[in-house]
Design a protein around this motif. Structure first.
Motif, PDB file in Angstrom:
ATOM      1  N   ASN A 152      -2.820 -12.028  -6.116  1.00 55.92           N
ATOM      2  CA  ASN A 152      -3.313 -10.655  -6.271  1.00 55.92           C
ATOM      3  C   ASN A 152      -3.299  -9.937  -4.912  1.00 55.92           C
ATOM      4  N   HIS A 153      -2.115  -9.935  -4.277  1.00 57.54           N
ATOM      5  CA  HIS A 153      -2.017  -9.358  -2.931  1.00 57.54           C
ATOM      6  C   HIS A 153      -1.083  -8.152  -2.894  1.00 57.54           C
ATOM      7  N   LEU A 154      -1.309  -7.303  -1.915  1.00 55.12           N
ATOM      8  CA  LEU A 154      -0.387  -6.224  -1.579  1.00 55.12           C
ATOM      9  C   LEU A 154      -0.141  -6.299  -0.075  1.00 55.12           C
ATOM     10  N   ILE A 205      -1.314   4.522   0.955  1.00 52.05           N
ATOM     11  CA  ILE A 205      -2.132   3.316   0.761  1.00 52.05           C
ATOM     12  C   ILE A 205      -3.229   3.591  -0.266  1.00 52.05           C
ATOM     13  N   ASN A 206      -3.895   4.719  -0.138  1.00 51.97           N
ATOM     14  CA  ASN A 206      -4.941   5.095  -1.092  1.00 51.97           C
ATOM     15  C   ASN A 206      -4.370   5.219  -2.502  1.00 51.97           C
ATOM     16  N   TYR A 207      -3.192   5.767  -2.595  1.00 55.69           N
ATOM     17  CA  TYR A 207      -2.499   5.905  -3.889  1.00 55.69           C
ATOM     18  C   TYR A 207      -2.229   4.526  -4.498  1.00 55.69           C
ATOM     19  N   LEU A 208      -1.769   3.599  -3.668  1.00 54.00           N
ATOM     20  CA  LEU A 208      -1.453   2.252  -4.153  1.00 54.00           C
ATOM     21  C   LEU A 208      -2.705   1.467  -4.522  1.00 54.00           C
ATOM     22  N   ILE A 209      -3.818   1.754  -3.838  1.00 51.80           N
ATOM     23  CA  ILE A 209      -5.093   1.125  -4.198  1.00 51.80           C
ATOM     24  C   ILE A 209      -5.450   1.493  -5.632  1.00 51.80           C
ATOM     25  N   LYS A 210      -5.302   2.768  -5.949  1.00 52.84           N
ATOM     26  CA  LYS A 210      -5.628   3.248  -7.295  1.00 52.84           C
ATOM     27  C   LYS A 210      -4.691   2.667  -8.346  1.00 52.84           C
ATOM     28  N   LYS A 211      -3.435   2.466  -7.969  1.00 55.06           N
ATOM     29  CA  LYS A 211      -2.442   1.950  -8.919  1.00 55.06           C
ATOM     30  C   LYS A 211      -2.536   0.435  -9.102  1.00 55.06           C
ATOM     31  N   LYS A 212      -3.296  -0.226  -8.233  1.00 51.99           N
ATOM     32  CA  LYS A 212      -3.506  -1.680  -8.315  1.00 51.99           C
ATOM     33  C   LYS A 212      -2.199  -2.465  -8.312  1.00 51.99           C
ATOM     34  N   ILE A 213      -1.256  -2.006  -7.509  1.00 58.50           N
ATOM     35  CA  ILE A 213       0.047  -2.660  -7.433  1.00 58.50           C
ATOM     36  C   ILE A 213      -0.027  -3.880  -6.521  1.00 58.50           C
ATOM     37  N   THR A 214       0.792  -4.879  -6.799  1.00 57.06           N
ATOM     38  CA  THR A 214       0.816  -6.103  -5.985  1.00 57.06           C
ATOM     39  C   THR A 214       2.243  -6.406  -5.521  1.00 57.06           C
ATOM     40  N   GLY A 215       2.345  -7.249  -4.492  1.00 55.82           N
ATOM     41  CA  GLY A 215       3.651  -7.631  -3.972  1.00 55.82           C
ATOM     42  C   GLY A 215       3.837  -7.169  -2.536  1.00 55.82           C
ATOM     43  N   ILE A 216       5.082  -7.200  -2.064  1.00 57.39           N
ATOM     44  CA  ILE A 216       5.426  -6.735  -0.718  1.00 57.39           C
ATOM     45  C   ILE A 216       6.164  -5.408  -0.828  1.00 57.39           C
ATOM     46  N   PHE A 217       5.729  -4.417  -0.049  1.00 54.76           N
ATOM     47  CA  PHE A 217       6.369  -3.100  -0.079  1.00 54.76           C
ATOM     48  C   PHE A 217       6.544  -2.537   1.323  1.00 54.76           C
ATOM     49  N   ASN A 218       7.717  -1.972   1.563  1.00 55.22           N
ATOM     50  CA  ASN A 218       7.959  -1.222   2.793  1.00 55.22           C
ATOM     51  C   ASN A 218       7.481   0.211   2.603  1.00 55.22           C
ATOM     52  N   LEU A 219       6.697   0.708   3.538  1.00 55.18           N
ATOM     53  CA  LEU A 219       6.321   2.117   3.556  1.00 55.18           C
ATOM     54  C   LEU A 219       6.953   2.707   4.809  1.00 55.18           C
ATOM     55  N   LEU A 269       9.845   3.651  -3.955  1.00 55.82           N
ATOM     56  CA  LEU A 269      10.222   4.903  -4.618  1.00 55.82           C
ATOM     57  C   LEU A 269      10.733   4.648  -6.034  1.00 55.82           C
ATOM     58  N   ASN A 270      11.246   3.446  -6.287  1.00 58.69           N
ATOM     59  CA  ASN A 270      11.621   3.092  -7.659  1.00 58.69           C
ATOM     60  C   ASN A 270      10.384   2.989  -8.546  1.00 58.69           C
ATOM     61  N   TYR A 271       9.286   2.501  -7.962  1.00 56.58           N
ATOM     62  CA  TYR A 271       8.018   2.408  -8.678  1.00 56.58           C
ATOM     63  C   TYR A 271       7.364   3.787  -8.805  1.00 56.58           C
ATOM     64  N   PHE A 272       7.341   4.520  -7.711  1.00 62.11           N
ATOM     65  CA  PHE A 272       6.611   5.792  -7.663  1.00 62.11           C
ATOM     66  C   PHE A 272       7.463   6.880  -6.996  1.00 62.11           C
ATOM     67  N   PRO A 273       8.402   7.483  -7.735  1.00 68.41           N
ATOM     68  CA  PRO A 273       9.265   8.536  -7.167  1.00 68.41           C
ATOM     69  C   PRO A 273       8.476   9.724  -6.621  1.00 68.41           C
ATOM     70  N   ILE A 274       7.249   9.901  -7.113  1.00 67.21           N
ATOM     71  CA  ILE A 274       6.412  11.030  -6.687  1.00 67.21           C
ATOM     72  C   ILE A 274       6.095  10.970  -5.188  1.00 67.21           C
ATOM     73  N   LEU A 275       6.239   9.785  -4.584  1.00 72.16           N
ATOM     74  CA  LEU A 275       5.919   9.613  -3.164  1.00 72.16           C
ATOM     75  C   LEU A 275       7.060  10.009  -2.226  1.00 72.16           C
ATOM     76  N   LYS A 276       8.196  10.412  -2.768  1.00 72.93           N
ATOM     77  CA  LYS A 276       9.386  10.666  -1.956  1.00 72.93           C
ATOM     78  C   LYS A 276       9.144  11.689  -0.841  1.00 72.93           C
ATOM     79  N   LYS A 277       8.450  12.781  -1.158  1.00 77.94           N
ATOM     80  CA  LYS A 277       8.210  13.831  -0.154  1.00 77.94           C
ATOM     81  C   LYS A 277       7.353  13.323   1.004  1.00 77.94           C
TER      82      LYS A 277
END
Length: 292
Positions: A152-154, A205-219, A269-277
């Protein structure tokens, strides 16, 4: 939620705490720096920095989420003080991962873009094989491996800049301060990265906290050399870009570093295209202009 943060008084930490405490109760582990605005924020009073005491605190305060931002960001200091670097980057993640796994709570861990050898021309993806070439990167990679023991990590790999009012030592701070004082400087034109502004990073990060996403992600934003970004910052803030000279990273003068640390953001961005901007270089520079 009740959130426990390590590294919450650093540059990124203070920004993130200010963002997430609006709708959560945030406990911040204090090392040296004291909390400023204590509304919805409490000091995590942990007697001893070990497994038993941290677990006791997590249990008694009904923590729902652990966020680890603790890091020694100087590559040179990590190479010099290896014991301290190992403690912060490996032993702490090991303890936090074990506790969060036992308590069945999420853990978010901030990693780095230094994990690779840096010989690749293209962007590094989450599935790219790490090949750390200095002690800072080696310990950060070992820390990631400890965090991954909890499903259960991000893990967030990133690099960031912005106005650091407290220490004035971010990448952009150093550039702006010198140019405002008409001081000549040099920046590496052969070192590439893909940084975010700290405001955009904390938003995501706050957005991803709310989405409860797990795994490794490049920001990350877009691949750019440190020299070119310095020139863009100068142009954006109407400062004299001619004071900035191109320079090449010299392995004889500094601890070995990857020349390319650029991270691909396609997965997030494949998960959340809304973050592109929030991940365009243009967005990072606009925020920088407004805050300086």
């Amino acid at each position: 939620m009740n959130i426990l943060i390590f590294g919450g008084t650093g540059f990124l930490g203070e920004k993130l705490v200010a963002k997430i405490k609006q709708k959560n109760v945030v406990f911040v582990y204090i090392n040296k720096t004291q909390l400023k605005n204590k509304k919805n924020t409490k000091e995590a009073k942990i007697k001893k920095f070990d497994y038993e005491n941290i677990k006791k605190f997590v249990t008694e305060n009904k923590i729902n989420l652990i966020i680890n931002l603790a890091s020694l960001t100087s590559v040179e200091l990590c190479q010099k003080y290896k014991k301290k670097s190992y403690k912060v980057h490996v032993l702490l993640p090991k303890i936090l991962s074990k506790i969060s796994n036992e308590k069945s709570i999420r853990i978010i861990h901030i990693s780095t873009d230094h994990l690779f050898k840096g010989e690749k021309i293209d962007l590094y993806r989450e599935i790219s094989k790490p090949n750390p070439i200095n002690y800072y990167a080696k310990t950060k990679y070992l820390g990631e491996n400890e965090i991954k023991k909890n499903k259960n990590h991000l893990i967030i790999r990133t690099n960031f800049f912005g106005l650091n009012k407290k220490k004035k030592n971010s990448f952009s701070d150093k550039i702006v301060n010198k140019l405002k004082n008409k001081v000549k400087m040099s920046l590496w034109s052969n070192v590439y990265f893909s940084p975010l502004h700290v405001e955009n990073l904390t938003y995501i990060i706050n957005y991803l906290i709310k989405k409860k996403i797990t795994g490794i992600f490049n920001l990350s934003s877009e691949k750019i050399s440190k020299y070119t970004l310095g020139v863009l910052i100068a142009n954006k803030l109407n400062l004299d870009k001619h004071l900035i000279k191109q320079n090449l990273f010299d392995k004889k003068l500094f601890v070995k570093r990857p020349l390319n640390m650029s991270l691909s953001n396609k997965k997030i961005l494949n998960y959340f295209p809304i973050l592109k901007k929030k991940m365009t270089l243009k967005s990072q520079l606009e925020i920088l202009k407004n805050e300086y």
